[in-house]
Design a protein around this motif. Sequence first.
Motif, PDB file in Angstrom:
ATOM      1  N   VAL A 140      20.662 -30.528 -17.720  1.00 30.82           N
ATOM      2  CA  VAL A 140      20.379 -29.196 -17.190  1.00 30.82           C
ATOM      3  C   VAL A 140      19.397 -28.470 -18.104  1.00 30.82           C
ATOM      4  CG1 VAL A 140      21.398 -26.915 -16.771  1.00 30.82           C
ATOM      5  CG2 VAL A 140      22.525 -28.961 -15.905  1.00 30.82           C
ATOM      6  N   ASP A 141      19.606 -28.591 -19.425  1.00 31.12           N
ATOM      7  CA  ASP A 141      18.682 -27.944 -20.362  1.00 31.12           C
ATOM      8  C   ASP A 141      17.275 -28.515 -20.241  1.00 31.12           C
ATOM      9  OD1 ASP A 141      20.718 -26.348 -21.286  1.00 31.12           O
ATOM     10  OD2 ASP A 141      21.145 -27.587 -23.054  1.00 31.12           O
ATOM     11  N   LYS A 142      17.167 -29.846 -20.108  1.00 28.17           N
ATOM     12  CA  LYS A 142      15.853 -30.470 -19.952  1.00 28.17           C
ATOM     13  C   LYS A 142      15.208 -30.025 -18.644  1.00 28.17           C
ATOM     14  CE  LYS A 142      16.542 -34.691 -22.627  1.00 28.17           C
ATOM     15  NZ  LYS A 142      16.635 -36.153 -22.562  1.00 28.17           N
ATOM     16  N   GLY A 143      15.993 -29.994 -17.563  1.00 37.08           N
ATOM     17  CA  GLY A 143      15.471 -29.547 -16.273  1.00 37.08           C
ATOM     18  C   GLY A 143      14.996 -28.108 -16.335  1.00 37.08           C
ATOM     19  N   ALA A 144      15.740 -27.269 -17.017  1.00 34.56           N
ATOM     20  CA  ALA A 144      15.346 -25.867 -17.145  1.00 34.56           C
ATOM     21  C   ALA A 144      14.056 -25.752 -17.947  1.00 34.56           C
ATOM     22  CB  ALA A 144      16.458 -25.059 -17.810  1.00 34.56           C
ATOM     23  N   ALA A 145      13.934 -26.547 -19.010  1.00 34.01           N
ATOM     24  CA  ALA A 145      12.724 -26.510 -19.822  1.00 34.01           C
ATOM     25  C   ALA A 145      11.518 -26.989 -19.013  1.00 34.01           C
ATOM     26  CB  ALA A 145      12.895 -27.369 -21.075  1.00 34.01           C
ATOM     27  N   VAL A 146      11.694 -28.067 -18.254  1.00 31.92           N
ATOM     28  CA  VAL A 146      10.598 -28.572 -17.424  1.00 31.92           C
ATOM     29  C   VAL A 146      10.238 -27.544 -16.358  1.00 31.92           C
ATOM     30  CG1 VAL A 146       9.979 -30.323 -15.729  1.00 31.92           C
ATOM     31  CG2 VAL A 146      11.074 -31.012 -17.861  1.00 31.92           C
ATOM     32  N   GLY A 147      11.247 -26.961 -15.712  1.00 27.29           N
ATOM     33  CA  GLY A 147      10.996 -25.929 -14.704  1.00 27.29           C
ATOM     34  C   GLY A 147      10.275 -24.738 -15.300  1.00 27.29           C
ATOM     35  N   HIS A 148      10.654 -24.349 -16.509  1.00 24.77           N
ATOM     36  CA  HIS A 148      10.003 -23.228 -17.180  1.00 24.77           C
ATOM     37  C   HIS A 148       8.545 -23.570 -17.465  1.00 24.77           C
ATOM     38  CE1 HIS A 148       9.002 -20.106 -19.951  1.00 24.77           C
ATOM     39  NE2 HIS A 148      10.233 -19.679 -20.122  1.00 24.77           N
ATOM     40  N   ASP A 149       8.272 -24.793 -17.937  1.00 25.35           N
ATOM     41  CA  ASP A 149       6.892 -25.213 -18.203  1.00 25.35           C
ATOM     42  C   ASP A 149       6.060 -25.231 -16.916  1.00 25.35           C
ATOM     43  OD1 ASP A 149       7.493 -25.486 -20.870  1.00 25.35           O
ATOM     44  OD2 ASP A 149       7.779 -27.669 -20.784  1.00 25.35           O
ATOM     45  N   VAL A 150       6.630 -25.780 -15.856  1.00 24.71           N
ATOM     46  CA  VAL A 150       5.913 -25.831 -14.575  1.00 24.71           C
ATOM     47  C   VAL A 150       5.621 -24.413 -14.093  1.00 24.71           C
ATOM     48  CG1 VAL A 150       6.127 -26.461 -12.145  1.00 24.71           C
ATOM     49  CG2 VAL A 150       6.771 -28.101 -13.913  1.00 24.71           C
ATOM     50  N   LEU A 151       6.602 -23.548 -14.180  1.00 22.07           N
ATOM     51  CA  LEU A 151       6.413 -22.155 -13.757  1.00 22.07           C
ATOM     52  C   LEU A 151       5.321 -21.484 -14.576  1.00 22.07           C
ATOM     53  CD1 LEU A 151       7.356 -19.837 -11.951  1.00 22.07           C
ATOM     54  CD2 LEU A 151       9.020 -19.262 -13.710  1.00 22.07           C
ATOM     55  N   ASN A 152       5.317 -21.727 -15.887  1.00 24.55           N
ATOM     56  CA  ASN A 152       4.268 -21.136 -16.735  1.00 24.55           C
ATOM     57  C   ASN A 152       2.892 -21.642 -16.337  1.00 24.55           C
ATOM     58  OD1 ASN A 152       5.874 -19.487 -18.284  1.00 24.55           O
ATOM     59  ND2 ASN A 152       6.183 -20.977 -19.898  1.00 24.55           N
ATOM     60  N   ARG A 153       2.775 -22.958 -16.020  1.00 24.09           N
ATOM     61  CA  ARG A 153       1.487 -23.502 -15.611  1.00 24.09           C
ATOM     62  C   ARG A 153       1.043 -22.908 -14.277  1.00 24.09           C
ATOM     63  NH1 ARG A 153       2.898 -29.187 -15.671  1.00 24.09           N
ATOM     64  NH2 ARG A 153       4.374 -28.994 -17.352  1.00 24.09           N
ATOM     65  N   VAL A 154       1.973 -22.750 -13.354  1.00 20.64           N
ATOM     66  CA  VAL A 154       1.640 -22.168 -12.047  1.00 20.64           C
ATOM     67  C   VAL A 154       1.191 -20.714 -12.210  1.00 20.64           C
ATOM     68  CG1 VAL A 154       2.626 -21.423  -9.844  1.00 20.64           C
ATOM     69  CG2 VAL A 154       3.090 -23.721 -10.697  1.00 20.64           C
ATOM     70  N   VAL A 155       1.898 -19.965 -13.020  1.00 19.91           N
ATOM     71  CA  VAL A 155       1.551 -18.558 -13.240  1.00 19.91           C
ATOM     72  C   VAL A 155       0.192 -18.461 -13.925  1.00 19.91           C
ATOM     73  CG1 VAL A 155       2.188 -16.505 -14.585  1.00 19.91           C
ATOM     74  CG2 VAL A 155       3.913 -17.703 -13.248  1.00 19.91           C
ATOM     75  N   GLN A 156      -0.060 -19.329 -14.910  1.00 22.26           N
ATOM     76  CA  GLN A 156      -1.347 -19.316 -15.597  1.00 22.26           C
ATOM     77  C   GLN A 156      -2.479 -19.647 -14.626  1.00 22.26           C
ATOM     78  OE1 GLN A 156      -1.680 -18.229 -18.577  1.00 22.26           O
ATOM     79  NE2 GLN A 156      -3.851 -18.593 -18.807  1.00 22.26           N
ATOM     80  N   GLY A 157      -2.245 -20.637 -13.752  1.00 23.22           N
ATOM     81  CA  GLY A 157      -3.254 -20.981 -12.747  1.00 23.22           C
ATOM     82  C   GLY A 157      -3.507 -19.835 -11.788  1.00 23.22           C
ATOM     83  N   ALA A 158      -2.449 -19.144 -11.392  1.00 16.82           N
ATOM     84  CA  ALA A 158      -2.604 -18.002 -10.490  1.00 16.82           C
ATOM     85  C   ALA A 158      -3.399 -16.891 -11.174  1.00 16.82           C
ATOM     86  CB  ALA A 158      -1.243 -17.488 -10.041  1.00 16.82           C
ATOM     87  N   HIS A 159      -3.103 -16.630 -12.448  1.00 18.99           N
ATOM     88  CA  HIS A 159      -3.857 -15.608 -13.183  1.00 18.99           C
ATOM     89  C   HIS A 159      -5.343 -15.982 -13.246  1.00 18.99           C
ATOM     90  CE1 HIS A 159      -0.827 -12.803 -14.519  1.00 18.99           C
ATOM     91  NE2 HIS A 159      -0.048 -13.797 -14.934  1.00 18.99           N
ATOM     92  N   SER A 160      -5.632 -17.249 -13.524  1.00 19.60           N
ATOM     93  CA  SER A 160      -7.026 -17.689 -13.606  1.00 19.60           C
ATOM     94  C   SER A 160      -7.726 -17.525 -12.260  1.00 19.60           C
ATOM     95  CB  SER A 160      -7.090 -19.154 -14.041  1.00 19.60           C
ATOM     96  OG  SER A 160      -6.541 -19.305 -15.324  1.00 19.60           O
ATOM     97  N   ALA A 161      -7.038 -17.913 -11.189  1.00 16.09           N
ATOM     98  CA  ALA A 161      -7.635 -17.787  -9.854  1.00 16.09           C
ATOM     99  C   ALA A 161      -7.894 -16.330  -9.512  1.00 16.09           C
ATOM    100  CB  ALA A 161      -6.719 -18.425  -8.806  1.00 16.09           C
ATOM    101  N   ILE A 162      -6.979 -15.463  -9.820  1.00 18.19           N
ATOM    102  CA  ILE A 162      -7.147 -14.036  -9.534  1.00 18.19           C
ATOM    103  C   ILE A 162      -8.293 -13.464 -10.360  1.00 18.19           C
ATOM    104  CG2 ILE A 162      -6.063 -11.769  -9.827  1.00 18.19           C
ATOM    105  CD1 ILE A 162      -3.422 -13.129  -8.971  1.00 18.19           C
ATOM    106  N   ASP A 163      -8.388 -13.876 -11.626  1.00 15.42           N
ATOM    107  CA  ASP A 163      -9.494 -13.394 -12.459  1.00 15.42           C
ATOM    108  C   ASP A 163     -10.846 -13.847 -11.903  1.00 15.42           C
ATOM    109  OD1 ASP A 163      -7.716 -12.161 -14.142  1.00 15.42           O
ATOM    110  OD2 ASP A 163      -7.711 -13.765 -15.647  1.00 15.42           O
ATOM    111  N   ARG A 164     -10.940 -15.112 -11.454  1.00 12.70           N
ATOM    112  CA  ARG A 164     -12.194 -15.605 -10.883  1.00 12.70           C
ATOM    113  C   ARG A 164     -12.546 -14.839  -9.612  1.00 12.70           C
ATOM    114  NH1 ARG A 164      -9.900 -20.633 -12.093  1.00 12.70           N
ATOM    115  NH2 ARG A 164      -9.415 -20.939  -9.900  1.00 12.70           N
ATOM    116  N   MET A 165     -11.540 -14.588  -8.758  1.00 12.90           N
ATOM    117  CA  MET A 165     -11.805 -13.847  -7.526  1.00 12.90           C
ATOM    118  C   MET A 165     -12.264 -12.425  -7.843  1.00 12.90           C
ATOM    119  SD  MET A 165      -8.982 -15.158  -4.713  1.00 12.90           S
ATOM    120  CE  MET A 165      -7.839 -13.921  -5.168  1.00 12.90           C
ATOM    121  N   ALA A 166     -11.652 -11.803  -8.832  1.00 12.21           N
ATOM    122  CA  ALA A 166     -12.042 -10.440  -9.194  1.00 12.21           C
ATOM    123  C   ALA A 166     -13.474 -10.413  -9.719  1.00 12.21           C
ATOM    124  CB  ALA A 166     -11.085  -9.877 -10.239  1.00 12.21           C
ATOM    125  N   GLU A 167     -13.853 -11.438 -10.495  1.00  9.23           N
ATOM    126  CA  GLU A 167     -15.215 -11.482 -11.030  1.00  9.23           C
ATOM    127  C   GLU A 167     -16.245 -11.662  -9.916  1.00  9.23           C
ATOM    128  OE1 GLU A 167     -15.189 -14.602 -13.917  1.00  9.23           O
ATOM    129  OE2 GLU A 167     -13.998 -13.450 -15.336  1.00  9.23           O
TER     130      GLU A 167
END
Length: 130
Positions: A38-65
């Motif tokens: 469960v701890d490993k799954g939570a860590a992997v889920g947290h990493d995936v979520l961070n990557r998705v959020v980072q990608g969304a931020h990058s996409a939004i920044d590019r669209m704004a530019e």
Amino acid sequence: MPTTTVDTPFPTSSASPATPAPAVAAINDTASKAGDAVDKGAAVGHDVLNRVVQGAHSAIDRMAETAGPAVQRLQDGVQAAGETLTQRATEAREAGDEWVESLRSTVREHPLAALATALAVGVLVSRLAR
């Protein structure tokens, strides 16, 4: 008559059903492994979520530019169109004022012709309205 009481001892057992030690160890081991999973799954889920959020931020920044200059061009176009419309409206108003003034001076110079023209236009409009 004498009463006699017979004491019959009831068997009392303080022994509880004993769980064998290897079963307890297996349960604890399985619980520990499940907790680790469960701890490993939570860590992997947290990493995936961070990557998705980072990608969304990058996409939004590019669209704004890219949207910023487009919005500025649109605003400039709307402003230019507004200025052009204001200028054309002013020109049309001035032309209308000149036409009305010209018509007034013509009526003052030739009142009988103006009256005859007005009568002819009235007759024409009444026939068209039938």
